[in-house]
Enzyme design. Structure first.
Site, PDB file in Angstrom:
ATOM      1  N   GLY A  11       0.793  -1.281  -0.196  1.00 21.18           N
ATOM      2  CA  GLY A  11      -0.023  -0.082  -0.101  1.00 21.18           C
ATOM      3  C   GLY A  11       0.864   1.157   0.144  1.00 21.18           C
ATOM      4  N   GLY A  14      -0.296   4.663  -0.926  1.00 21.65           N
ATOM      5  CA  GLY A  14      -1.362   5.437  -0.003  1.00 21.65           C
ATOM      6  C   GLY A  14      -0.918   6.516   0.465  1.00 21.65           C
ATOM      7  CD  GLN A  15      -4.350   9.818   4.117  1.00 22.90           C
ATOM      8  OE1 GLN A  15      -3.802  11.050   4.578  1.00 22.90           O
ATOM      9  NE2 GLN A  15      -5.065   9.081   4.972  1.00 22.90           N
ATOM     10  N   GLY A  17       1.853   5.617   3.223  1.00 23.09           N
ATOM     11  CA  GLY A  17       3.187   5.191   2.398  1.00 23.09           C
ATOM     12  C   GLY A  17       3.745   6.509   1.733  1.00 23.09           C
ATOM     13  CG  ASN A 133      -6.720  -0.236  11.501  1.00 23.43           C
ATOM     14  OD1 ASN A 133      -6.051  -0.654  12.297  1.00 23.43           O
ATOM     15  ND2 ASN A 133      -6.610   1.089  11.299  1.00 23.43           N
ATOM     16  CG  ASP A 161      -3.305   3.254  19.396  1.00 19.09           C
ATOM     17  OD1 ASP A 161      -3.932   4.160  18.829  1.00 19.09           O
ATOM     18  OD2 ASP A 161      -2.831   2.138  18.993  1.00 19.09           O
ATOM     19  NE  ARG A 164      -3.405   9.113  17.203  1.00 18.88           N
ATOM     20  CZ  ARG A 164      -4.162   8.174  16.633  1.00 18.88           C
ATOM     21  NH1 ARG A 164      -4.678   7.219  16.679  1.00 18.88           N
ATOM     22  NH2 ARG A 164      -4.342   8.451  15.333  1.00 18.88           N
ATOM     23  CG  HIS A 189      -5.019   0.462  16.391  1.00 21.53           C
ATOM     24  ND1 HIS A 189      -4.550   1.566  16.772  1.00 21.53           N
ATOM     25  CD2 HIS A 189      -5.700   0.699  15.129  1.00 21.53           C
ATOM     26  CE1 HIS A 189      -4.829   2.561  15.958  1.00 21.53           C
ATOM     27  NE2 HIS A 189      -5.472   2.100  15.057  1.00 21.53           N
TER      28      HIS A 189
HETATM   29  P1  NDP Z   1      -4.721   4.427   1.843  1.00 19.11           P
HETATM   30  O1  NDP Z   1      -6.074   4.036   1.301  1.00 19.11           O
HETATM   31  O2  NDP Z   1      -4.357   6.150   1.555  1.00 19.11           O
HETATM   32  O3  NDP Z   1      -3.823   3.847   1.090  1.00 19.11           O
HETATM   33  C1  NDP Z   1      -3.886   2.331   0.961  1.00 19.11           C
HETATM   34  C2  NDP Z   1      -3.361   1.948  -0.005  1.00 19.11           C
HETATM   35  O4  NDP Z   1      -2.939   0.298  -0.001  1.00 19.11           O
HETATM   36  C3  NDP Z   1      -3.848   2.396  -1.208  1.00 19.11           C
HETATM   37  O5  NDP Z   1      -2.761   2.628  -2.153  1.00 19.11           O
HETATM   38  C4  NDP Z   1      -4.451   0.762  -1.684  1.00 19.11           C
HETATM   39  O6  NDP Z   1      -4.352   0.825  -3.022  1.00 19.11           O
HETATM   40  C5  NDP Z   1      -3.344  -0.064  -0.964  1.00 19.11           C
HETATM   41  N1  NDP Z   1      -3.754  -1.445  -1.196  1.00 19.11           N
HETATM   42  C6  NDP Z   1      -5.017  -1.951  -0.861  1.00 19.11           C
HETATM   43  N2  NDP Z   1      -5.086  -3.143  -0.804  1.00 19.11           N
HETATM   44  C7  NDP Z   1      -3.828  -3.714  -1.049  1.00 19.11           C
HETATM   45  C8  NDP Z   1      -3.479  -5.304  -1.460  1.00 19.11           C
HETATM   46  N3  NDP Z   1      -4.141  -6.087  -1.231  1.00 19.11           N
HETATM   47  N4  NDP Z   1      -2.062  -4.859  -1.556  1.00 19.11           N
HETATM   48  C9  NDP Z   1      -1.235  -3.875  -1.604  1.00 19.11           C
HETATM   49  N5  NDP Z   1      -1.729  -2.798  -1.483  1.00 19.11           N
HETATM   50  C10 NDP Z   1      -2.963  -2.516  -1.248  1.00 19.11           C
HETATM   51  O7  NDP Z   1      -4.764   4.314   3.540  1.00 19.11           O
HETATM   52  P2  NDP Z   1      -3.693   4.826   4.338  1.00 19.11           P
HETATM   53  O8  NDP Z   1      -2.442   4.779   4.011  1.00 19.11           O
HETATM   54  O9  NDP Z   1      -4.175   6.020   5.084  1.00 19.11           O
HETATM   55  O10 NDP Z   1      -3.824   3.699   5.648  1.00 19.11           O
HETATM   56  C11 NDP Z   1      -3.634   2.302   5.289  1.00 19.11           C
HETATM   57  C12 NDP Z   1      -4.041   1.567   6.400  1.00 19.11           C
HETATM   58  O11 NDP Z   1      -3.383   1.841   7.809  1.00 19.11           O
HETATM   59  C13 NDP Z   1      -5.619   1.563   6.536  1.00 19.11           C
HETATM   60  O12 NDP Z   1      -6.062   0.207   6.902  1.00 19.11           O
HETATM   61  C14 NDP Z   1      -5.808   2.324   8.054  1.00 19.11           C
HETATM   62  O13 NDP Z   1      -6.978   2.187   8.405  1.00 19.11           O
HETATM   63  C15 NDP Z   1      -4.462   2.038   8.705  1.00 19.11           C
HETATM   64  N6  NDP Z   1      -3.815   2.709   9.835  1.00 19.11           N
HETATM   65  C16 NDP Z   1      -3.675   1.913  11.024  1.00 19.11           C
HETATM   66  C17 NDP Z   1      -3.046   2.874  12.114  1.00 19.11           C
HETATM   67  C18 NDP Z   1      -2.439   1.949  13.298  1.00 19.11           C
HETATM   68  O14 NDP Z   1      -2.178   2.609  14.173  1.00 19.11           O
HETATM   69  N7  NDP Z   1      -2.480   0.860  13.298  1.00 19.11           N
HETATM   70  C19 NDP Z   1      -3.188   4.382  12.094  1.00 19.11           C
HETATM   71  C20 NDP Z   1      -3.730   4.756  11.008  1.00 19.11           C
HETATM   72  C21 NDP Z   1      -3.867   4.075   9.750  1.00 19.11           C
HETATM   73  P3  NDP Z   1      -5.760   1.260  -3.869  1.00 19.11           P
HETATM   74  O15 NDP Z   1      -6.095   2.540  -3.453  1.00 19.11           O
HETATM   75  O16 NDP Z   1      -5.437   0.688  -5.050  1.00 19.11           O
HETATM   76  O17 NDP Z   1      -6.994   0.500  -3.211  1.00 19.11           O
END
Ligand code: NDP
Length: 329
Positions: A11, A14-15, A17, A133, A161, A164, A189
């Site tokens: 991922g 994504g944000q 990343g 998540n 967490d 924070r 979490h």
């Molecule tokens: P984004 O939606 O911005 O990015 C997620 C990325 O993952 C996208 O590029 C998406 O691609 C990609 N993706 C989805 N499925 C797959 C897969 N099977 N293999 C590879 N890549 C994949 O999300 P964020 O970066 O903001 O957040 C990512 C995760 O982190 C979320 O689940 C969020 O809830 C979690 N999180 C956890 C925290 C913690 O404390 N544990 C804190 C904050 C966030 P596409 O757009 O093509 O679907």
């Protein structure tokens, strides 16, 4: 020159990343003398691969001296082959039409596949951090699907967490975050998480003598547990830079050590503190020599046991659902 370490980030486009990769490239995670082979594992979709290409172009434009190589791929086997560190960030977000069990199911499919690929081709000592998540349960799934890797190596992120909480405590007591010792967040979490100050010292003083129980229960605990929603409300997007920072902290301490300082990691339980074996549970750990150890021999109060129990129940409910999905996949 040290041998490069292979780091896989899922991922990556994504944000989170977008923050994480540049900090890894700059050496914040593994140190200023550790070269890195960086792999971005993306979903096999045109939009994701295109976004990953753009991120790679920007990484190239940083000319990070530590980045030995960078590439993106949708192929699990290619990505995880000989991987030393895997940051599993990509996950399926919850959409309006999904209930919790749909969300668990969609993510289970992702983490089953990734766990199996890690089992097959990753370095036998690969360190795995699940960020996507529901992080604790996703880490549980990946571990179950990788029976040939040491279960201990599958962890989930609760460091955000933890961080924070440190700032909330420091602001309340007019101290610095570095003045806080022996703090941890137990459990999941999710909104049952238990930020625990029972053993915490702030500037050498017992934390619970520095604020009253009402502040702790009515402000501190809910503020930490609902911080993610508060960020979305304020920023219009979920936490990203702070989540990336927490992932860096988690892996850096695991690899380079935290000495005797407590950190929070969600790790597979070995039955510590009555937590059922196998649940991926936030606990206090110390890190040394590339390994972590759960802090042992704490005498839990009834108050702590009650909070921990709520988290066990939440995670056991998810475990039941995903055990069935794994068995049928
Ligand atoms: P984004 O939606 O911005 O990015 C997620 C990325 O993952 C996208 O590029 C998406 O691609 C990609 N993706 C989805 N499925 C797959 C897969 N099977 N293999 C590879 N890549 C994949 O999300 P964020 O970066 O903001 O957040 C990512 C995760 O982190 C979320 O689940 C969020 O809830 C979690 N999180 C956890 C925290 C913690 O404390 N544990 C804190 C904050 C966030 P596409 O757009 O093509 O679907």
């Amino acid at each position: 020159m040290k041998k490069p370490v292979k780091v896989v980030v899922t991922g990556a486009a994504g944000q989170i990343g977008y923050s994480l990769l540049f900090r890894i490239g700059a050496g914040d995670m593994l140190g200023a003398d550790q070269p890195i082979d960086l792999v971005m594992l993306e979903r096999n979709a045109e939009s994701s691969m295109k976004a990953a290409k753009g991120v790679k172009m920007e990484l190239d434009d940083c000319a990070f001296p530590l980045l030995n190589s960078v590439y993106s791929t949708p192929d699990l086997t290619e990505a995880f082959r000989d991987a030393n560190i895997a940051l599993l960030v990509g996950a399926r977000p919850r959409t309006k039409d999904m209930n919790r069990s749909d969300l668990l199911n969609a993510n289970a499919q992702i983490f089953i596949q990734q766990g199996r690929a890690i089992n097959e081709v990753a370095d036998r000592n690969v360190k795995v951090l699940v960020v996507g998540n529901p992080a604790n349960t996703n880490a549980y799934i990946a571990r179950k699907c990788a029976p040939d890797i040491n279960p201990k190596n599958f962890t989930a992120m609760m460091r955000l967490d933890h961080n924070r909480s440190l700032t909330q405590l420091a602001q309340k007591t007019d101290c610095r975050v570095t003045d806080i010792e022996k703090f941890c967040v137990w459990g999941n979490h999710g909104n049952t998480m238990f930020p625990d100050v029972t053993n915490t010292l702030i500037c050498g003083k017992q934390a619970d003598t520095l604020f009253d129980q009402q502040w702790y229960l009515d402000y501190f605990v809910p503020t930490v547990a609902t911080r993610g929603s508060a960020i979305i409300e304020a920023r219009g997007h979920s936490s990203a830079a702070s989540a990336a920072n927490a992932a860096i902290d988690h892996i850096r301490d695991w690899c380079l050590g935290s000495g005797d300082k407590w950190q929070t990691m969600a790790v597979p339980s070995n039955g510590e503190y009555g937590i059922p074996e196998g649940l991926c549970f936030g606990m206090p750990v110390t890190c040394n020599n590339g390994d972590y150890e759960v802090v042992k021999s704490l005498e839990l109060t009834e108050f702590q046991k009650e909070f921990i129990k709520k988290n066990v129940e939440a995670l056991e409910t998810e475990r039941k659902v995903v055990d069935e999905i794994i068995a049928n996949s």
